[in-house]
Design a protein around this motif. Structure first.
Motif, PDB file in Angstrom:
ATOM      1  N   LEU A   1      -2.700  -5.106   6.071  1.00 54.82           N
ATOM      2  CA  LEU A   1      -3.289  -4.084   5.149  1.00 54.82           C
ATOM      3  C   LEU A   1      -2.837  -4.142   3.790  1.00 54.82           C
ATOM      4  N   GLY A   2      -3.419  -3.613   2.795  1.00 55.47           N
ATOM      5  CA  GLY A   2      -2.989  -3.232   1.398  1.00 55.47           C
ATOM      6  C   GLY A   2      -3.165  -1.915   1.136  1.00 55.47           C
ATOM      7  N   LEU A   3      -2.043  -1.416   0.511  1.00 54.42           N
ATOM      8  CA  LEU A   3      -1.745  -0.186   0.192  1.00 54.42           C
ATOM      9  C   LEU A   3      -1.461   0.074  -1.142  1.00 54.42           C
ATOM     10  N   TYR A   4      -1.923   1.118  -1.977  1.00 52.55           N
ATOM     11  CA  TYR A   4      -1.442   1.339  -3.318  1.00 52.55           C
ATOM     12  C   TYR A   4      -1.032   2.790  -3.483  1.00 52.55           C
ATOM     13  N   ILE A   5       0.180   2.938  -4.132  1.00 48.11           N
ATOM     14  CA  ILE A   5       0.605   4.282  -4.367  1.00 48.11           C
ATOM     15  C   ILE A   5       0.313   4.732  -5.893  1.00 48.11           C
ATOM     16  N   LYS A   6      -0.585   5.703  -6.035  1.00 46.83           N
ATOM     17  CA  LYS A   6      -1.010   6.363  -7.283  1.00 46.83           C
ATOM     18  C   LYS A   6       0.177   6.947  -8.144  1.00 46.83           C
ATOM     19  N   ASN A   7       0.345   6.730  -9.454  1.00 47.16           N
ATOM     20  CA  ASN A   7       1.490   7.197 -10.136  1.00 47.16           C
ATOM     21  C   ASN A   7       2.688   7.073  -9.522  1.00 47.16           C
ATOM     22  N   ALA A   8       3.095   6.101  -9.120  1.00 47.96           N
ATOM     23  CA  ALA A   8       4.247   5.872  -8.389  1.00 47.96           C
ATOM     24  C   ALA A   8       5.591   6.258  -8.967  1.00 47.96           C
ATOM     25  N   PHE A   9       5.594   6.091 -10.382  1.00 48.62           N
ATOM     26  CA  PHE A   9       6.903   6.289 -11.128  1.00 48.62           C
ATOM     27  C   PHE A   9       7.263   7.735 -11.186  1.00 48.62           C
ATOM     28  N   LEU A  10       6.111   8.719 -11.072  1.00 52.58           N
ATOM     29  CA  LEU A  10       6.120   9.976 -11.205  1.00 52.58           C
ATOM     30  C   LEU A  10       6.919  10.748 -10.122  1.00 52.58           C
TER      31      LEU A  10
ATOM     32  N   ARG B   1      14.822  18.678 -20.234  1.00 54.47           N
ATOM     33  CA  ARG B   1      15.555  18.000 -19.351  1.00 54.47           C
ATOM     34  C   ARG B   1      14.796  17.558 -18.261  1.00 54.47           C
ATOM     35  N   LEU B   2      14.718  16.234 -17.902  1.00 54.54           N
ATOM     36  CA  LEU B   2      13.570  15.754 -16.796  1.00 54.54           C
ATOM     37  C   LEU B   2      14.390  15.708 -15.819  1.00 54.54           C
ATOM     38  N   ARG B   3      13.507  16.240 -14.555  1.00 51.91           N
ATOM     39  CA  ARG B   3      13.860  16.314 -13.219  1.00 51.91           C
ATOM     40  C   ARG B   3      13.345  15.164 -12.442  1.00 51.91           C
ATOM     41  N   LYS B   4      12.042  14.600 -13.060  1.00 54.44           N
ATOM     42  CA  LYS B   4      11.283  13.492 -12.449  1.00 54.44           C
ATOM     43  C   LYS B   4      11.198  12.489 -13.457  1.00 54.44           C
ATOM     44  N   ALA B   5      11.018  11.336 -12.901  1.00 53.02           N
ATOM     45  CA  ALA B   5      11.004  10.359 -13.724  1.00 53.02           C
ATOM     46  C   ALA B   5       9.443  10.148 -14.507  1.00 53.02           C
ATOM     47  N   LEU B   6       9.560   9.463 -15.751  1.00 52.57           N
ATOM     48  CA  LEU B   6       8.235   9.425 -16.402  1.00 52.57           C
ATOM     49  C   LEU B   6       8.060   7.873 -16.607  1.00 52.57           C
ATOM     50  N   TYR B   7       6.715   7.389 -16.976  1.00 51.27           N
ATOM     51  CA  TYR B   7       6.596   6.059 -17.366  1.00 51.27           C
ATOM     52  C   TYR B   7       7.055   5.903 -18.807  1.00 51.27           C
ATOM     53  N   GLY B   8       7.879   4.795 -18.688  1.00 51.90           N
ATOM     54  CA  GLY B   8       8.396   4.241 -20.136  1.00 51.90           C
ATOM     55  C   GLY B   8       9.914   4.373 -19.932  1.00 51.90           C
ATOM     56  N   LEU B   9      10.580   5.333 -18.968  1.00 58.11           N
ATOM     57  CA  LEU B   9      11.767   5.411 -18.848  1.00 58.11           C
ATOM     58  C   LEU B   9      12.542   4.271 -18.263  1.00 58.11           C
TER      59      LEU B   9
ATOM     60  N   GLN C   1      15.143   4.062 -16.254  1.00 60.88           N
ATOM     61  CA  GLN C   1      15.406   4.662 -14.969  1.00 60.88           C
ATOM     62  C   GLN C   1      14.254   4.807 -13.879  1.00 60.88           C
ATOM     63  N   SER C   2      12.933   4.793 -14.473  1.00 57.09           N
ATOM     64  CA  SER C   2      11.924   4.730 -13.570  1.00 57.09           C
ATOM     65  C   SER C   2      11.732   4.048 -12.647  1.00 57.09           C
ATOM     66  N   PRO C   3      11.808   2.585 -12.673  1.00 52.29           N
ATOM     67  CA  PRO C   3      11.784   1.888 -11.403  1.00 52.29           C
ATOM     68  C   PRO C   3      12.743   2.002 -10.508  1.00 52.29           C
ATOM     69  N   ARG C   4      13.924   2.227 -10.859  1.00 53.05           N
ATOM     70  CA  ARG C   4      15.136   2.246  -9.877  1.00 53.05           C
ATOM     71  C   ARG C   4      14.763   3.735  -9.029  1.00 53.05           C
ATOM     72  N   ALA C   5      14.529   4.861 -10.088  1.00 51.31           N
ATOM     73  CA  ALA C   5      14.340   5.885  -9.294  1.00 51.31           C
ATOM     74  C   ALA C   5      13.111   6.108  -8.389  1.00 51.31           C
ATOM     75  N   TRP C   6      12.167   5.420  -8.695  1.00 47.05           N
ATOM     76  CA  TRP C   6      11.001   5.449  -7.881  1.00 47.05           C
ATOM     77  C   TRP C   6      11.191   4.548  -6.407  1.00 47.05           C
ATOM     78  N   PHE C   7      11.930   3.305  -6.678  1.00 44.36           N
ATOM     79  CA  PHE C   7      12.388   2.694  -5.631  1.00 44.36           C
ATOM     80  C   PHE C   7      13.209   3.410  -4.387  1.00 44.36           C
ATOM     81  N   ASP C   8      14.206   4.167  -5.213  1.00 45.65           N
ATOM     82  CA  ASP C   8      15.067   4.720  -4.248  1.00 45.65           C
ATOM     83  C   ASP C   8      14.311   6.066  -3.429  1.00 45.65           C
TER      84      ASP C   8
ATOM     85  N   VAL D   1       6.912  -4.338  -0.313  1.00 43.11           N
ATOM     86  CA  VAL D   1       6.853  -3.474  -1.495  1.00 43.11           C
ATOM     87  C   VAL D   1       6.695  -4.232  -2.918  1.00 43.11           C
ATOM     88  N   TYR D   2       5.967  -4.072  -3.790  1.00 40.30           N
ATOM     89  CA  TYR D   2       6.172  -4.680  -4.998  1.00 40.30           C
ATOM     90  C   TYR D   2       5.482  -3.430  -5.845  1.00 40.30           C
TER      91      TYR D   2
END
Length: 434
Positions: A29-38, A65-73, A75-82, A116-117
């Motif tokens: 199956l294929g699955l997509y996470i919407k707004n993943a980096f957020l 002060r950001l508590r959640k990641a935003l697109y363009g940061l 740190q966002s890819p690493r924070a999302w994968f963690d 996951v990609y």
């Protein structure tokens, strides 16, 4: 040249088809996470200006002060994968130590593999109830979109039958040919002229550097399922900093070759064997500019092609045996990675692994316990290969040059040799007329 292996996606047939699940029971199956980096949680202190339209009157000098990641940061890819890893691990999966993008779970009812990609996910396995429960669990944690049975994933088309799985990028090729205006061009039999040697200082400079780089970049992505163009794409990618007219002609030759069979791809057959085999080759001093050699290898599991590599060596080899031996060391390292990955999932891998080489001198060096002046400059590689031979993890059988599959990754071949080796890699065009 560049590494032309997209391990993430090619791991999927390896872990699902090789005799552990019946094709009739296999679910993908294929699955997509919407707004993943957020979804990523930030652990560092990151501040941003107040967004336009939301500035608090009288407090314009304050920042947020950001508590959640935003697109363009950064740190966002690493924070999302963690965050994603924590959610999946809490559900009972364990992450492979040899490829962190792969998660697996074994139970009494079956096995599930998750790859996951970024925000795209493949879920595959034989436990239908477990997969349904996993989808529901991920839907509770994230906003997901279910694509159903896997047929199309990031430009890769998946065709499934009782005989196996077929991966291709036919639509991607046709779109590329349409974009370049070469959809009606005369097709070529090979991706590169075997009589032409490209150099960095020959011909006029190509006027549109951006176009050249975009085309080569798209061709690099196409090599995910097309090892037959790996060498040619690796060559033209060496001139992206200052392309010349002959280099663009070589790119057009690759596109003309793709026109002949846009639906050509890789076929994966089920197998009850997990034997790992590799073919390695080197084109000694093949680069006319700096006389560096080109290494190439391809590895198989259960007779199915899983990884391949083509790269210009970093140093000049003083003999063909030295060039071949460096290629052997890279091949052995890749085969160990494949073996370790399979063992990490609890699958027993038959040993010794076979690494085929067509250079008698390199084979003799690997099996000769005496070091001398001819081998001291590659002594580390010699110790590495010999240690694997002594532990019986590896054997180095001889293969005839005409049967060396690594040739297709190290040099441009004439049409008969190229077509024969492409067929030996289990490449064919599913969409060709019968």
């Amino acid at each position: 040249m560049v590494l032309i292996t997209w391990r993430l996606f090619l791991l999927w047939p390896v872990l699902t088809l090789f005799g552990f699940f019946s094709l009739l029971q296999l679910i993908s199956l294929g699955l997509y996470i919407k707004n993943a980096f957020l979804h990523g949680d930030l652990h560092e202190k990151v501040y941003m200006d107040q967004p336009p339209g939301y500035v608090v009157p009288g407090q314009e000098h304050l920042v947020c002060r950001l508590r959640k990641a935003l697109y363009g940061l950064k740190q966002s890819p690493r924070a999302w994968f963690d965050r994603f890893s924590a959610v999946v691990l809490a559900y009972g999966f364990h992450r492979s130590t040899f490829d962190h993008s792969v998660f697996v779970r074994h139970s009494s009812t079956g096995s599930i593999v998750l790859i996951v990609y970024v925000d795209d996910i493949i879920i595959s396995g034989s436990d239908s109830n477990g997969i349904a429960a996993l989808k529901q669990y991920l839907g509770q944690q994230f906003h997901t979109k279910d694509f159903g049975h896997l047929r199309y994933f990031l430009g890769i088309e998946v065709a499934r039958s009782s005989q196996g799985l077929f991966l291709s990028q036919r639509k991607y090729v046709l779109d590329l040919l349409t974009e370049t205006g070469l959809l009606g061009t005369r097709p070529s039999d090979t991706p590169m002229d075997s009589s032409v040697k490209l150099a960095g200082d020959t011909g006029d400079f190509f006027s549109d550097i951006g176009r050249y780089r975009r085309l080569v970049g798209k061709l690099i992505y196409l090599t995910v399922t097309r090892p037959d163009i790996t060498y040619a794409v690796g060559v033209v990618s060496q001139f992206m900093h200052a392309p010349r007219q002959p280099h663009f002609v070589a790119v057009c030759r690759i596109l003309q070759y793709l026109k002949r069979a846009p639906g050509r791809g890789l076929f994966y057959r089920p197998s009850s064997s997990l034997s790992v085999a590799g073919f390695n080759d080197a084109d000694w001093a093949g680069n006319t500019t700096d006389r560096r050699s080109t290494s190439g290898y391809c590895t198989f599991v259960g007779g199915n092609l899983v990884t391949w590599h083509s790269k210009k060596q970093t140093v000049v080899a003083r003999s063909s045996a030295e060039a071949e031996y460096r290629a052997m060391a890279h091949t052995a390292s890749e085969m160990l990675w494949v073996q370790s990955l399979l063992q990490d999932f609890g699958f027993s891998v038959s040993t010794p692994m076979r690494m085929f080489c067509d250079n008698q001198a390199a084979i003799f060096i690997a099996n000769n316990p005496v070091f001398h002046e001819r081998t001291k400059h590659i002594e580390v590689d010699c110790h590495f290969i010999r240690d694997l031979l002594l532990r019986k993890q590896l054997v180095t059988p001889y293969v005839r040059s005409e049967d060396q599959l690594g040739d297709i990754l190290t040099k441009p071949l004439a049409r008969p040799s190229f077509l024969r080796l492409s067929a030996m890699l289990d490449m064919f065009d599913l969409y060709a007329p019968a």
